[in-house]
Design an enzyme around this catalytic site. Structure first.
Site, mmCIF file in Angstrom:
data_model
loop_
_atom_site.group_PDB
_atom_site.id
_atom_site.type_symbol
_atom_site.label_atom_id
_atom_site.label_comp_id
_atom_site.label_asym_id
_atom_site.label_seq_id
_atom_site.Cartn_x
_atom_site.Cartn_y
_atom_site.Cartn_z
ATOM 1 N N LYS A 174 0.866 -1.167 0.000
ATOM 2 C CA LYS A 174 0.000 0.000 0.000
ATOM 3 C C LYS A 174 0.921 1.241 0.000
ATOM 4 C CE LYS A 174 -2.646 3.453 1.599
ATOM 5 N NZ LYS A 174 -2.110 4.812 1.432
ATOM 6 N N GLY A 227 6.508 6.063 8.178
ATOM 7 C CA GLY A 227 5.623 7.225 8.146
ATOM 8 C C GLY A 227 5.652 7.963 9.469
ATOM 9 N N SER A 228 4.568 8.632 9.784
ATOM 10 C CA SER A 228 4.502 9.468 10.977
ATOM 11 C C SER A 228 4.432 8.618 12.242
ATOM 12 C CB SER A 228 3.284 10.389 10.914
ATOM 13 O OG SER A 228 2.092 9.651 11.095
ATOM 14 N N GLY A 232 2.237 5.300 13.056
ATOM 15 C CA GLY A 232 3.039 4.163 13.459
ATOM 16 C C GLY A 232 2.538 3.521 14.739
ATOM 17 N N GLU A 249 9.312 2.632 11.203
ATOM 18 C CA GLU A 249 10.307 3.703 11.082
ATOM 19 C C GLU A 249 9.504 4.984 10.993
ATOM 20 O OE1 GLU A 249 12.297 6.566 10.568
ATOM 21 O OE2 GLU A 249 12.107 6.087 8.440
ATOM 22 N N CYS A 283 13.323 11.618 6.670
ATOM 23 C CA CYS A 283 13.307 11.321 8.104
ATOM 24 C C CYS A 283 14.667 11.540 8.739
ATOM 25 C CB CYS A 283 12.816 9.899 8.347
ATOM 26 S SG CYS A 283 13.760 8.636 7.494
ATOM 27 N N GLU A 384 9.036 17.223 14.650
ATOM 28 C CA GLU A 384 9.464 16.996 13.270
ATOM 29 C C GLU A 384 8.637 17.869 12.330
ATOM 30 O OE1 GLU A 384 10.783 13.243 10.569
ATOM 31 O OE2 GLU A 384 8.819 13.093 11.519
#
Length: 483
Positions: A174, A227-228, A232, A249, A283, A384
Site C-alpha cells: 500500500k 511514516g509518521s 506508526g 520507522e 526522516c 518533526e
C-alpha cells in the site's frame, strides 16, 4: 491522462468502487500526473488471498531462483530509470537528479538482495546428544503488508519488498496516495520481470481504508511501516492486538553538532545538503544545528551566504536546487511551524515565506528558512517539521551540545563535525541515535548497512542490509537423530 490500476494476482484491475484519485504535481497544482484506484476492502481481501495462495509455492523456490527474479526486476527498472525518475519528480517534487539517484539506489538494493538468496540462513549448534544434529534455519513470515511514504517512492518500497521477497514472503503493498503512480510503475518492473502471480500485489487507496485494513487483516502476518509516529503507533497497537509482527520507522529530529575545531566549509555544505535537499522531506534530514560559540558567527555567515544562493523551482528545471513541498498540506504544515517559531521567540534570519514569481504561484513552494535564538523547548527544536527549516542553537561545550542533541523524543540520525578524536568518541558513545555520522551529513545510509532509530524513531528492528532478515523471517530450530 492515464489511469493506473491495482495489481492483484498477476492482473491489473480497477477497483470495485469505480472511484479514482488524482495525483497532482506539487510544482503545478493544475497538472495531473495520473489517476490511481480508490480501492475498498474487497480489493485488499483479494490481494491478501492471492498472496496467501502464492506463498505456498514461492517459499519453496530456492533462494537463488528468487534472487534471479529480483535481478531481472533490477534490470527492467534500470531500463526505465529516466522515465520513473521523471514521474517521481512530477509526482512528489524532488529534483530530477535526486530522483535519478533514488531510482539507481532502488536498482542497487534489488541486486544486493538478489545475492542474499545464496547466503547462509542458519547455524549448526553443538548438541548435548553426540548422535544428534542440531541446527537453525529461517522461515518466512508468510504474507507481509508494506505501508510506504511519499518522500522516497522508489527506494523505500523496494528496500521493504526486496528482502520480504528474497526470504520467501509474499507482499501486499500500500503506497502513499500522493505517489501511487510512481509505485505502480515500480510494480510494473516486477511484473515484466516475470514474478509469479500473487507474489507481489499493489492496492492503492486511502490510509483510512487500505492502510487500516492492512493493520487489521487476519491474513497478514507482518507489517512494515514507514511514516509518521502517530500512524506508526496505530500500526503497533493493531498488530499487537492480533499477534502480528510489526516494524516501524517513524521519523526524527536530527541534529548536527559543529565543534569549534570543525572544517566550517565542510560543515556548512553538509548541513545544507542534509537539511534542505528534497526540501527537507527526509526522516534523516538535519533540522537542529548545534554550534559551539567560538565558531558560531563565522559558521552562521557562511551558512546564510550559501542558503541565499539556493534556487527554488520545478524539479525538472536544470538550474533548480530545491523543489516544492510534496503537497499543499505539507506546505501548510511547514509554514505553520515557521509562524510558530517566530511566535515562540526565535529569530528568522532568512526565508520562511511562500516562494512566488517565475511561475511558482501554482506550486507548493517555500523558501528555505534559517532560525537562530532557538532554545530546546521551542516547537521548532522538538517537533518533526519535515520541511526546509534549520534551527541554529549556540552552545559552549560538546557536553552541552550532546545534552541538547538528546533532548528530544526521537533518535534516528545525528552527525558531528570535528577533528578531535575525543569529541568523536564522546559523540559515538553518548548520542542517542540509531545512525551516527562523523564529518558527514545526517541524511543518508548505505544500503548494505542496518538502518533504524532509537527512542520514538523506530520499533527497534532494523531495515536494509543483512539485518532485514531479522524482521522478515523467524528462526526454526531443528533437532535430527537417527532412528
Amino acid at each position: 491522462m492515464k489511469t493506473y490500476r491495482n495489481y492483484i494476482n498477476g492482473e491489473w484491475a480497477a477497483a470495485s468502487t469505480n472511484e479514482v484519485i488524482a495525483s497532482v504535481n506539487p510544482a503545478n497544482r493544475n497538472e495531473i500526473v495520473g489517476y490511481v484506484q480508490k480501492s475498498g476492502k474487497a480489493e485488499l481481501d483479494q490481494a491478501v488471498e492471492a498472496a496467501k495462495k502464492a506463498q505456498v509455492s514461492w517459499r519453496k523456490l530456492s533462494g537463488s531462483a528468487r534472487g534471479d527474479l529480483l535481478y531481472r526486476a533490477a534490470n527492467v527498472l534500470e531500463s526505465r530509470l529516466d522515465e520513473i525518475a521523471k514521474t517521481m519528480t512530477e509526482e512528489m517534487g524532488k529534483t530530477f537528479p535526486e530522483a535519478k539517484g533514488e531510482t539507481a539506489r532502488g536498482i542497487a538494493i534489488l541486486r544486493y538482495y538478489a545475492g542474499e538468496g545464496l547466503r547462509k540462513n542458519g547455524d549448526v549448534i553443538p548438541s548435548t546428544d553426540s548422535e544428534a544434529l542440531l541446527f537453525t534455519t529461517r522461515v518466512p513470515l508468510g504474507v507481509v503488508g508494506l505501508i510506504t511514504p511519499w518522500n522516497f517512492p522508489v527506494a523505500i518500497p523496494i528496500w521493504k519488498m526486496a528482502p520480504a521477497l528474497i526470504y520467501g514472503n509474499t507482499v501486499v503493498l500500500k503506497p502513499a496516495q500522493e505517489t501511487s503512480v510512481t509505485a505502480a510503475k515500480v510494480v510494473e518492473c516486477f511484473a515484466e520481470a516475470g514474478l509469479p502471480s500473487g507474489v507481489l500485489n499493489l492496492v492503492t487507496g486511502t490510509g483510512s481504508v487500505i492502510g487500516q485494513g492492512i493493520i487489521d487483516h487476519p491474513g497478514i502476518n507482518g507489517i512494515s511501516f514507514t511514516g509518521s509516529d502517530q500512524i506508526g503507533k496505530q500500526v503497533a497497537l493493531g498488530a499487537v492486538a492480533r499477534g502480528a509482527k510489526f516494524q516501524l520507522e517513524m521519523g526524527g529530529k536530527n541534529p548536527v553538532i559543529v565543534a569549534n575545531d570543525a572544517d566550517l566549509d565542510q560543515a556548512v555544505d553538509a548541513t545544507i545538503s542534509g537539511g534542505l535537499r528534497s526540501t527537507g522531506q527526509k526522516c534523516t534530514a538535519t533540522s537542529r544545528v548545534i554550534v559551539q560559540s567560538e565558531v558560531y558567527e563565522e559558521f552562521k555567515a557562511k551558512l546564510l551566504a550559501k542558503v541565499k544562493e539556493i534556487k527554488v523551482g520545478h524539479g525538472l528545471d536544470a538550474d533548480t536546487w530545491m523543489g516544492p513541498c510534496a503537497s499543499e498540506s505539507q506546505l501548510k504544515t511547514v509554514l505553520s511551524y515557521i509562524e510558530k517559531g517566530v511566535a515562540e521567540g526565535a529569530t528568522l534570519l532568512h526565508g520562511g515565506q511562500r516562494a512566488e514569481g517565475f511561475g511558482l504561484e501554482q506550486g507548493f513552494f517555500v523558501e528555505p528558512a534559517v532560525f537562530e535564538d532557538v532554545n530546546s523547548s521551542m516547537s521548532i527544536a522538538q517537533e518533526e517539521i519535515f520541511g526546509p527549516v534549520l534551527a541554529l542553537i549556540k552552545v559552549d561545550s560538546i557536553e552541552q551540545a550532546l545534552e541538547i542533541a538528546n533532548d528530544v523524543q526521537y533518535g534516528l540520525s545525528a552527525s558531528i563535525f570535528t577533528r578531535d578524536i575525543g569529541n568523536m568518541l564522546s559523540f559515538i558513545q553518548d548520542m542517542d541515535a540509531g545512525l551516527v555520522r562523523v564529518n558527514a551529513e545526517s541524511a543518508g545510509v548505505e544500503l548494505q548497512a542496518p538502518f533504524g532509530g532509537l527512542k520514538q524513531s523506530s520499533s527497534g528492528s532494523r531495515e536494509q542490509g543483512q539485518a532485514a532478515i531479522e524482521f522478515f523471517t523467524a528462526i526454526k530450530t531443528v533437532f535430527v537423530k537417527g532412528s
